[in-house]
Design a protein around this motif. Structure first.
Motif, PDB file in Angstrom:
ATOM      1  N   PHE A   1       0.826  -1.204   0.000  1.00  0.00           N
ATOM      2  CA  PHE A   1       0.000   0.000   0.000  1.00  0.00           C
ATOM      3  C   PHE A   1       0.864   1.260   0.000  1.00  0.00           C
ATOM      4  N   VAL A   2       1.931   1.247   0.789  1.00  0.00           N
ATOM      5  CA  VAL A   2       2.815   2.410   0.885  1.00  0.00           C
ATOM      6  C   VAL A   2       3.435   2.718  -0.469  1.00  0.00           C
ATOM      7  N   VAL A   3       3.830   1.663  -1.192  1.00  0.00           N
ATOM      8  CA  VAL A   3       4.445   1.858  -2.512  1.00  0.00           C
ATOM      9  C   VAL A   3       3.419   2.356  -3.525  1.00  0.00           C
ATOM     10  N   LEU A   4       2.217   1.789  -3.487  1.00  0.00           N
ATOM     11  CA  LEU A   4       1.217   2.079  -4.516  1.00  0.00           C
ATOM     12  C   LEU A   4       0.451   3.377  -4.286  1.00  0.00           C
ATOM     13  N   ILE A   5       0.359   3.794  -3.036  1.00  0.00           N
ATOM     14  CA  ILE A   5      -0.545   4.895  -2.717  1.00  0.00           C
ATOM     15  C   ILE A   5      -0.135   6.198  -3.402  1.00  0.00           C
ATOM     16  N   ASP A   6       1.151   6.358  -3.712  1.00  0.00           N
ATOM     17  CA  ASP A   6       1.590   7.556  -4.425  1.00  0.00           C
ATOM     18  C   ASP A   6       1.110   7.555  -5.874  1.00  0.00           C
ATOM     19  N   TYR A   7       0.807   6.376  -6.404  1.00  0.00           N
ATOM     20  CA  TYR A   7       0.406   6.261  -7.813  1.00  0.00           C
ATOM     21  C   TYR A   7      -1.102   6.068  -7.975  1.00  0.00           C
ATOM     22  N   THR A   8      -1.709   5.301  -7.089  1.00  0.00           N
ATOM     23  CA  THR A   8      -3.136   4.999  -7.234  1.00  0.00           C
ATOM     24  C   THR A   8      -4.001   5.671  -6.172  1.00  0.00           C
ATOM     25  N   GLY A   9      -3.357   6.329  -5.185  1.00  0.00           N
ATOM     26  CA  GLY A   9      -4.114   7.038  -4.167  1.00  0.00           C
ATOM     27  C   GLY A   9      -4.837   6.101  -3.219  1.00  0.00           C
ATOM     28  N   GLN A  10      -5.700   6.654  -2.394  1.00  0.00           N
ATOM     29  CA  GLN A  10      -6.482   5.859  -1.448  1.00  0.00           C
ATOM     30  C   GLN A  10      -7.744   5.356  -2.136  1.00  0.00           C
ATOM     31  N   THR A  11      -7.551   4.426  -3.055  1.00  0.00           N
ATOM     32  CA  THR A  11      -8.647   3.893  -3.861  1.00  0.00           C
ATOM     33  C   THR A  11      -8.706   2.378  -3.750  1.00  0.00           C
ATOM     34  N   GLU A  12      -9.763   1.797  -4.315  1.00  0.00           N
ATOM     35  CA  GLU A  12      -9.899   0.340  -4.342  1.00  0.00           C
ATOM     36  C   GLU A  12      -8.743  -0.299  -5.107  1.00  0.00           C
TER      37      GLU A  12
END
Length: 229
Positions: free
Chosen positions: A70-81
């Motif tokens: 989540f930490v890696v992805l959240i910068d790219y996909t945000g707080q989304t499903e």
């Protein structure tokens, strides 16, 4: 039971709405993982040297905690499903790839030779011969991946209430309402059992030539006189 189905307004969903959201976040990754695993597994069957590194990579990715994903992805996909579903898709590969590879490799060489003699090319032979025979092993992998995905969705509550039913566990702590946590756990358990049962029914419908559990046990049980000998 008072307040068991009284969902806090901050979740912006009813109980049934949370169930639908949970199933979407859990089942779409399994479907995506299956779409990726099918061609990848065929490559592993065709090129045997490829299977060990693929299995190693999927195992390493499975070992990465979801929170780190989540930490890696959240910068790219945000707080989304999507931030929740991408790791779940990756996690299914460590289950589905070995299941499909083992199932396809279990197809007898005589069957493959007969299909080739009938003019089946590699793609047609894979789709019409190998996959149907490997279907029980594939569905067994899908059962494990589906139940695992249903349970792991709840971790999404850590990133902006994207955990569907898992959000109830978080709200149980916030509002001091333990019945919400009980609701979440019981509902997820029921969903997992129903999904597993549905896949069993699908396997029975798609593989009528496979013996049922009772018939298989009777078939494997030796006759009394054979056992005596």
């Amino acid at each position: 039971m008072n307040g068991f189905f009284d969902i806090p307004s901050d979740l912006q969903h009813s109980w049934l709405g949370l169930i639908g959201l949970h199933l979407r976040e859990a089942l779409l990754p399994v479907l995506a993982g299956l779409v990726i695993a099918l061609p990848l597994s065929q490559l592993c069957v065709r090129f045997r040297w490829l299977y060990p590194p693929v299995l190693w990579v999927t195992t390493v990715l499975y070992a990465i905690p979801s929170l780190a994903f989540f930490v890696v992805l959240i910068d790219y996909t945000g707080q989304t499903e999507l931030t929740v579903m991408i790791p779940l898709t990756v996690y299914t590969l460590v289950i589905l790839v070995p299941a499909i590879v083992d199932g396809v490799r279990s197809v007898p060489q005589e069957t493959l030779a007969a299909a080739t003699a009938m003019g089946f090319g590699p793609v047609r032979r894979y789709l019409q011969v190998q996959l149907p025979i490997a279907l029980p092993a594939i569905i067994a992998g899908l059962r494990v991946a589906t139940v695992s995905s249903i349970s792991l969705v709840s971790v999404g509550a850590l990133i902006g209430n994207q955990g569907a039913l898992g959000n109830l566990i978080n709200d149980a702590n916030i509002y001091n309402r333990p019945e919400l946590a009980v609701n979440a756990v019981l509902t997820m358990a029921v969903l997992a059992i129903l999904a597993d049962g549905l896949l069993v029914v699908v396997r029975l419908l798609l593989t009528p030539w496979m013996p049922s559990g009772a018939r298989a046990r009777r078939a494997q049980r030796p006759e009394p006189e054979v056992a005596a000998r």
